[in-house]
Design an enzyme around this catalytic site. Structure first.
Site, short mmCIF file in Angstrom:
data_model
loop_
_atom_site.label_atom_id
_atom_site.label_comp_id
_atom_site.label_asym_id
_atom_site.label_seq_id
_atom_site.Cartn_x
_atom_site.Cartn_y
_atom_site.Cartn_z
N ASP A 93 0.81 -1.22 0.00
CA ASP A 93 0.00 0.00 0.00
C ASP A 93 0.84 1.27 0.00
OD1 ASP A 93 -2.72 -1.15 0.11
OD2 ASP A 93 -1.98 -1.98 1.99
N HIS A 148 0.80 3.54 -2.37
CA HIS A 148 -0.07 4.62 -2.89
C HIS A 148 0.72 5.81 -3.41
CE1 HIS A 148 -4.08 3.05 -1.90
NE2 HIS A 148 -3.44 2.41 -0.92
N ASP A 185 -1.36 -2.00 -4.41
CA ASP A 185 -1.52 -0.54 -4.39
C ASP A 185 -0.18 0.18 -4.41
OD1 ASP A 185 -4.23 -0.86 -4.51
OD2 ASP A 185 -4.54 -0.61 -2.37
N HIS A 198 -5.79 -0.35 -7.00
CA HIS A 198 -5.57 1.03 -7.41
C HIS A 198 -4.65 1.12 -8.62
CE1 HIS A 198 -7.19 3.49 -3.96
NE2 HIS A 198 -7.31 2.26 -3.50
#
Length: 112
Positions: free
Chosen positions: A10, A12, A50, A87
């Site tokens: 994650d 991001h 992600d 994502h």
């Protein structure tokens, strides 16, 4: 024989808070992850899902991802597995696959 694995997820990359870029913070955190991998002498790094915050991440986020993954490989001597998440655009993650594999980076866009 023991195997040390560093598992992270994650990231991001490219995430913004309204108009505020978080790029500098993300760079510091990824530098810390590389330092931990080196200090702990891990044998394998897994980045699970992600990688980016959006299907179409900014160029600086893409560059940061691949530069960090390359650093994590220690010049190809440590395998790194990067798995796309919900994502991530599979095309964006898979595009540099042939070059990434030469550096010891394995990306999975469809882990099935």
């Amino acid at each position: 024989m023991s195997l040390k694995i560093l598992h992270t997820a994650d990231w991001h990359l490219g995430k913004r808070l309204d108009y505020f870029s978080r790029f500098d913070e993300q760079k510091v955190v990824l530098d810390e992850i590389v330092q931990i991998a080196d200090q702990e002498q891990v044998d394998l790094v897994i980045v699970a899902g992600d990688l980016f915050d959006a299907f179409n991440p900014p160029v600086e986020a893409i560059e940061l991802l691949y530069k960090t993954l390359k650093r994590l490989t220690k010049n190809g001597s440590r395998p790194v597995i990067a798995i796309a998440g919900n994502h991530d655009s599979p095309d964006r993650v898979d595009a540099p696959d042939s070059l990434a594999r030469d550096c010891g980076i394995i990306s999975r866009v469809n882990p099935t």
